[in-house]
Scaffold this motif. Structure first.
Motif, PDB file in Angstrom:
ATOM      1  N   UNK A 144     -21.301  32.245  50.588  1.00  0.00           N
ATOM      2  CA  UNK A 144     -19.904  32.611  50.814  1.00  0.00           C
ATOM      3  C   UNK A 144     -19.061  32.183  49.625  1.00  0.00           C
ATOM      4  N   UNK A 145     -19.287  30.977  49.120  1.00  0.00           N
ATOM      5  CA  UNK A 145     -18.548  30.495  47.955  1.00  0.00           C
ATOM      6  C   UNK A 145     -18.795  31.345  46.721  1.00  0.00           C
ATOM      7  N   UNK A 146     -20.033  31.726  46.506  1.00  0.00           N
ATOM      8  CA  UNK A 146     -20.369  32.577  45.350  1.00  0.00           C
ATOM      9  C   UNK A 146     -19.709  33.944  45.495  1.00  0.00           C
ATOM     10  N   UNK A 147     -19.655  34.469  46.725  1.00  0.00           N
ATOM     11  CA  UNK A 147     -18.999  35.762  46.953  1.00  0.00           C
ATOM     12  C   UNK A 147     -17.505  35.673  46.661  1.00  0.00           C
ATOM     13  N   UNK A 148     -16.861  34.578  47.061  1.00  0.00           N
ATOM     14  CA  UNK A 148     -15.430  34.402  46.798  1.00  0.00           C
ATOM     15  C   UNK A 148     -15.170  34.291  45.293  1.00  0.00           C
ATOM     16  N   UNK A 149     -16.017  33.572  44.585  1.00  0.00           N
ATOM     17  CA  UNK A 149     -15.886  33.462  43.125  1.00  0.00           C
ATOM     18  C   UNK A 149     -16.046  34.838  42.479  1.00  0.00           C
ATOM     19  N   UNK A 150     -17.018  35.607  42.942  1.00  0.00           N
ATOM     20  CA  UNK A 150     -17.246  36.942  42.392  1.00  0.00           C
ATOM     21  C   UNK A 150     -16.039  37.851  42.631  1.00  0.00           C
ATOM     22  N   UNK A 151     -15.477  37.798  43.828  1.00  0.00           N
ATOM     23  CA  UNK A 151     -14.287  38.601  44.125  1.00  0.00           C
ATOM     24  C   UNK A 151     -13.140  38.199  43.206  1.00  0.00           C
ATOM     25  N   UNK A 152     -12.983  36.895  42.968  1.00  0.00           N
ATOM     26  CA  UNK A 152     -11.935  36.431  42.067  1.00  0.00           C
ATOM     27  C   UNK A 152     -12.102  36.961  40.656  1.00  0.00           C
ATOM     28  N   UNK A 153     -13.313  36.956  40.142  1.00  0.00           N
ATOM     29  CA  UNK A 153     -13.541  37.464  38.787  1.00  0.00           C
ATOM     30  C   UNK A 153     -13.379  38.977  38.712  1.00  0.00           C
ATOM     31  N   UNK A 154     -13.745  39.685  39.771  1.00  0.00           N
ATOM     32  CA  UNK A 154     -13.546  41.136  39.793  1.00  0.00           C
ATOM     33  C   UNK A 154     -12.055  41.461  39.782  1.00  0.00           C
ATOM     34  N   UNK A 155     -11.268  40.707  40.557  1.00  0.00           N
ATOM     35  CA  UNK A 155      -9.822  40.928  40.569  1.00  0.00           C
ATOM     36  C   UNK A 155      -9.180  40.585  39.225  1.00  0.00           C
ATOM     37  N   UNK A 156      -9.779  39.657  38.505  1.00  0.00           N
ATOM     38  CA  UNK A 156      -9.242  39.242  37.212  1.00  0.00           C
ATOM     39  C   UNK A 156      -9.541  40.263  36.109  1.00  0.00           C
ATOM     40  N   UNK A 157     -10.563  41.055  36.285  1.00  0.00           N
ATOM     41  CA  UNK A 157     -10.972  41.982  35.230  1.00  0.00           C
ATOM     42  C   UNK A 157     -10.069  43.208  35.180  1.00  0.00           C
ATOM     43  N   UNK A 158     -10.172  43.931  34.107  1.00  0.00           N
ATOM     44  CA  UNK A 158      -9.430  45.175  33.946  1.00  0.00           C
ATOM     45  C   UNK A 158      -8.034  44.948  33.405  1.00  0.00           C
ATOM     46  N   UNK A 159      -7.230  45.987  33.493  1.00  0.00           N
ATOM     47  CA  UNK A 159      -5.850  45.889  33.039  1.00  0.00           C
ATOM     48  C   UNK A 159      -5.657  46.164  31.573  1.00  0.00           C
ATOM     49  N   UNK A 160      -6.725  46.503  30.895  1.00  0.00           N
ATOM     50  CA  UNK A 160      -6.620  46.791  29.472  1.00  0.00           C
ATOM     51  C   UNK A 160      -6.103  48.198  29.234  1.00  0.00           C
ATOM     52  N   UNK A 161      -5.835  48.480  28.006  1.00  0.00           N
ATOM     53  CA  UNK A 161      -5.342  49.796  27.634  1.00  0.00           C
ATOM     54  C   UNK A 161      -6.395  50.500  26.784  1.00  0.00           C
ATOM     55  N   UNK A 162      -6.477  51.796  26.935  1.00  0.00           N
ATOM     56  CA  UNK A 162      -7.418  52.567  26.119  1.00  0.00           C
ATOM     57  C   UNK A 162      -6.976  52.636  24.665  1.00  0.00           C
TER      58      UNK A 162
END
Length: 82
Positions: A23-41
């Motif tokens: 469960x802890x590893x899943x929460x960490x993974x969700x946090x990193x997925x939410x942190x990713x992206x947002x860049x510009x092409x």
């Protein structure tokens, strides 16, 4: 004869500890997925989505909570709780 005398090998943690750890590893993974992206092409264009609530507050909080959960799963001793 030695096979009969050998004791059953035990795991370091109980089943509950592994569930909490996953469960802890899943929460960490969700946090990193939410942190990713947002860049510009286009590197010449700045994207304001980098500074939204999701990436600045929510995602790091989830990662820290996930680390807390994993630490708890390691420290928890179910044999002592009984």
């Amino acid at each position: 004869m030695k096979d009969n005398e050998q004791e059953k090998q035990e795991f370091l943690f109980e089943k509950v500890n592994y569930k909490i750890l996953l469960i802890g590893i899943a929460v960490i993974t969700i946090g990193f997925v939410l942190m990713s992206g947002g860049g510009s092409d286009d590197p010449k264009v700045f994207n304001e989505a980098v500074f939204n609530f999701q990436r600045i507050r929510l995602a790091p909080t989830l990662v820290l909570i996930g680390f807390g959960i994993t630490i708890y799963s390691i420290v928890k001793n179910p044999k002592k709780d009984n």
